[in-house]
Design an enzyme around this catalytic site. Structure first.
Site, PDB file in Angstrom:
ATOM      1  N   GLU A  79      45.957  35.584 101.916  1.00  0.00           N
ATOM      2  CA  GLU A  79      44.914  35.127 102.941  1.00  0.00           C
ATOM      3  C   GLU A  79      45.662  33.903 103.465  1.00  0.00           C
ATOM      4  O   GLU A  79      45.919  32.988 102.828  1.00  0.00           O
ATOM      5  CB  GLU A  79      43.832  34.960 102.195  1.00  0.00           C
ATOM      6  CG  GLU A  79      42.880  34.320 103.046  1.00  0.00           C
ATOM      7  CD  GLU A  79      41.321  34.134 102.322  1.00  0.00           C
ATOM      8  OE1 GLU A  79      40.307  34.380 102.822  1.00  0.00           O
ATOM      9  OE2 GLU A  79      41.348  33.319 101.552  1.00  0.00           O
ATOM     10  N   ASP A  99      43.866  34.308  97.295  1.00  0.00           N
ATOM     11  CA  ASP A  99      42.972  33.541  97.918  1.00  0.00           C
ATOM     12  C   ASP A  99      43.507  32.296  98.486  1.00  0.00           C
ATOM     13  O   ASP A  99      44.182  31.685  97.877  1.00  0.00           O
ATOM     14  CB  ASP A  99      41.711  33.614  97.087  1.00  0.00           C
ATOM     15  CG  ASP A  99      40.604  32.801  97.767  1.00  0.00           C
ATOM     16  OD1 ASP A  99      40.042  33.370  98.659  1.00  0.00           O
ATOM     17  OD2 ASP A  99      40.398  31.714  97.355  1.00  0.00           O
TER      18      ASP A  99
END
Length: 769
Positions: free
Chosen positions: A413, A377
């Site tokens: 990401e 993330d």
């Protein structure tokens, strides 16, 4: 400023020091020098914890009656505090109390009144309560500072926070299937929401790790064609205070409380009651069973920030251990954080201990817990050094070189919210990354631009971007930052993800509808590239459409158009070069009622609803058919970027070639920018098998057209997909089959009528006999 101590506290510390010096240390001494956390050894447990600025550290042991005994650790030895306690073992509950300066202006908020979770704890017991006691500074009942400057709190937090648990090594796991990237189909889902309402899963296992490993869940994934589940965060989490105050929770889990322990609430009630070791065993059992079924497990991991929030937040783990070291501070004002995550804090990846903790956590999940890959993330945060993204950041280099990690599926990401925070394609081998350019180009071509055209604007293009994405996004992924030539499998293609509209909502809503989040619809993105096809609202059945709109009959036209748009999106996703990622439920048209930021909706808005209407079953059969085609035909899974010429000498046509509706080659900007060429053909050679080539016909216009097929001579082609079909049976396929009879054969040089807004796919079955 020590907390109140028991009368025998000093005696306990003296006794502990004596044990350290007098006890046999052959095994413990070896471990004390290297392993952070609590390690079970013969005769007891070794403890080791990092703090560069503490002046003393107590390890606190809790008995069954929650009585606390404190022992002072030895140190510091290169900022590591160590100790060995004999006579204890797995199952022991513990925590730390850190002594040191109270100097918030310089980033130091040591407060031994606060029991601190071990950053390396492998399991947790109990819950954290949002109360004044868990804050390092004095706060009001509303959890805001009681004064300025901040004054230390003298309220003990032990009764209101989680305890760390000593754990023992687990049972042997079934090895992962090690699916090749070219064969991988990722299914992004939630460990709870996937099975919470799934019929066929025992009620006591619905919404749990064990439920995900149930025969019903595994059979569904296998039959659909999934090779890897990517689980939203399962590290132990803590809801943000503002969510608790609203009666909501952080359902997605991007609020990490600990990086080494699984979230207990996703385990079955029986496992939770049996204790933390049973929770770990259930998680590991889930992984092992999925492996046995040929399914890999990828974890979405959140190493960029923690649940402790802003500098005015709670002291639960890292802040209590060494706030100035773990978090990214403003050099000109050390009391303040630099927040590049939008959550109140960012971990400081310029500090070796943060990099070490992250690598140790990854190794633990990869080895001890059997995990096959990680999706990072806000990955740019992990590559920031002194505020700037560094493509050769030590963390990225170390992870790429680590033998326990390099062979895993590592997916970034590729953004955060800080300055210069967008770096799709900028991560080095072996990192793949989410391809947001794919997402945006595909949404534009099939949804947003079509909505514009439906309102009268016919001067549309978009085919150039679409072609680039279908071919693997070489503009983004061809070379890594070190100059290494990559392949299209570095691109994880997606149209939707947990964050944003579902695919059904993408074609049903022009605007977000996040009222359930209780933020007055201010949260969530406004850049959705969506189109409701003429009416704002949910996807509903045709029978209900007549009932709800008896006068206009508008849904009789809207529903088929929405369904075809979804099929176009899926066909582009599955057939593009790269690794497809499907968001759970999109394959049957799941809706979140227009909520594009359902992070706090632990309810029917987010849980998968398995009570399908007819159109949902039809959509599911079409997606299943697509994935079966992809698995069967190697040409649908290219492993190399196209070079525009034959890969195999005996072939007389290039690996990929583009044509217009009249089978003329697409050449130059004039062709690619011509709105009339939203109808184009892509011929892809399989390279490895000259008898299986593919022709994809894309009609991105609102009109039916006749296409001259751009096929090599002397080959026989079969139509295997058309997005105008509602089920594979419409194309002549038996249920669950990709076999066809000779009725569905076409030859080079023929013309073919194609429906408006459709994708048609033909596959060569061999030379004409």
């Amino acid at each position: 400023m020590p907390p109140m101590k028991t009368a025998n506290h000093n005696a306990e510390m003296a006794s502990f020091e004596q044990l350290i010096s007098d006890a046999p240390l052959s095994a413990p001494s070896q471990l004390l020098s290297s392993a952070l956390g609590a390690t079970v050894v013969d005769g007891g447990v070794c403890f080791a914890v990092f703090s560069a600025h503490a002046t003393a550290v107590d390890v606190c042991i809790f008995d069954e009656d929650d009585q606390e005994r404190r022992f002072q650790l030895n140190g510091p030895d290169k900022a590591i505090w160590k100790g060995f306690i004999p006579g204890i073992g797995a199952g022991t509950r513990y925590g730390y109390r850190f002594y040191g300066p109270w100097d918030p202006a310089n980033g130091h908020v040591f407060n031994p009144y606060k029991l601190t979770i071990d950053p390396y704890a492998k399991a947790l017991s109990g819950t954290v309560e949002h109360r004044p006691e868990i804050y390092p500074h004095a706060v009001t009942d509303d959890l805001v500072p009681a004064g300025h400057p901040l004054v230390p709190s003298k309220a003990d937090s032990a009764a209101f926070t989680a305890k760390s648990i000593v754990v023992a090594p687990g049972f042997e796991l079934h090895p992962g299937p090690q699916t090749a990237w070219r064969d991988t189909v990722i299914y992004e889902t939630h460990a709870k929401g996937f099975t919470k309402l799934m019929p066929g899963v025992p009620a006591e296992l619905q919404g749990t790790y064990a439920g995900l490993a149930s025969p019903t869940a595994i059979s569904y994934l296998q039959n659909l064609g999934i090779t890897a589940v990517e689980l939203l965060p399962i590290h132990a989490i803590l809801d943000e205070p503002f969510l608790s105050q609203r009666g909501l929770s952080n359902y997605w889990g991007y609020s990490t409380l600990n990086y080494f322990s699984p979230e207990p609430s996703y385990a079955s009630q029986a496992a939770q009651e049996a204790g933390p070791q049973a929770v770990i065993d259930e998680f590991r059992g889930m992984v092992s069973i999925l492996h046995e079924a040929g399914i890999e497990v990828i974890l979405d991991v959140v190493y960029n920030h923690t649940c402790e929030g802003s500098p005015l937040g709670s002291s639960l783990s890292w802040r209590g251990a060494d706030n100035a070291t773990y978090y990214l501070h403003d050099p000109s004002s050390p009391a303040d954080y630099i927040d590049v995550t939008g959550t109140g804090n960012s971990l400081d990846f310029t500090n070796p201990i943060v990099v070490q903790m992250t690598l140790d956590s990854l190794r633990y999940w990869a080895t001890e817990m059997g995990i096959d890959g990680f999706r990072f993330d806000l990955g740019v945060t992990l590559g920031r050094a002194h505020g700037v993204f560094n493509r050769q950041h030590p963390f990225l280099v170390a992870a790429a070189a680590d033998p326990a990690l390099a062979a895993k599926k590592l997916i970034m990401e590729p953004w955060d919210v800080g300055f210069d925070g967008w770096h799709t394609g900028d991560f080095p081998v072996p990192f793949a990354s989410w391809n947001d350019r794919f997402r945006d180009s595909v949404r534009d071509f099939w949804v947003a631009n079509v909505g514009t055209a439906a309102h009268g604007n016919q001067n549309l293009a978009g085919q150039s971007n679409l072609a680039t994405r279908l071919a693997g996004s070489a503009d983004t992924y061809y070379r890594d930052p070190n100059g290494i030539i990559r392949d299209p499998l570095a691109s994880v293609n997606f149209v939707t993800a947990h964050d944003g509209f579902t695919m059904a909502d993408l074609v049903s809503y022009d605007r977000k509808h996040n009222e359930a989040n209780r933020e007055n619809n201010r949260d969530g993105s406004d850049n959705n590239r969506s189109w409701n096809h003429g009416a704002e609202g949910p996807v509903i059945t045709r029978s209900k459409a007549t009932e709800l709109h008896p006068d206009s009959g508008i849904f009789a036209e809207i529903l088929p158009a929405r369904e075809r748009s979804i099929r176009n999106l899926f066909a582009t996703l599955v057939l593009a070069a790269g690794v497809p990622m499907i968001t759970a439920g999109d394959e049957f048209g799941r809706t979140q009622r227009g909520n594009n930021n359902a992070y706090c909706q632990d309810n029917e808005i987010s849980w998968l609803d398995w009570d399908w209407e007819d159109w949902q079953g039809n959509l599911h059969s079409m997606v299943k058919h697509l994935l079966k085609l992809r698995s069967h035909y190697r040409v649908m899974r290219p492993e190399q970027f196209a070079i525009g010429k034959p890969w195999i000498p005996e072939l007389d046509h290039p690996d990929v070639a583009w044509f217009d509706a009249l089978a003329h080659p697409m050449e130059g900007a004039a062709d690619w920018n011509n709105p009339a060429n939203r109808l184009l053909q892509m011929h892809r050679c399989s390279c490895s098998n000259p008898h299986h080539d593919m022709l994809m016909i894309v009609n991105g216009t609102l009109n039916e057209a006749t296409v001259k097929l751009a096929l090599p001579s002397g080959k026989l082609y079969r139509m295997v997909w058309d997005s105008s079909w509602t089920t594979p049976q419409d194309g002549g396929f038996a249920p669950g089959s990709i076999d066809l009879d000779d009725t569905y054969v076409t030859y080079a040089g023929k013309t073919l009528p194609v429906e408006p807004l459709s994708i048609t796919v033909l596959i060569s079955e061999g030379p004409v006999q």
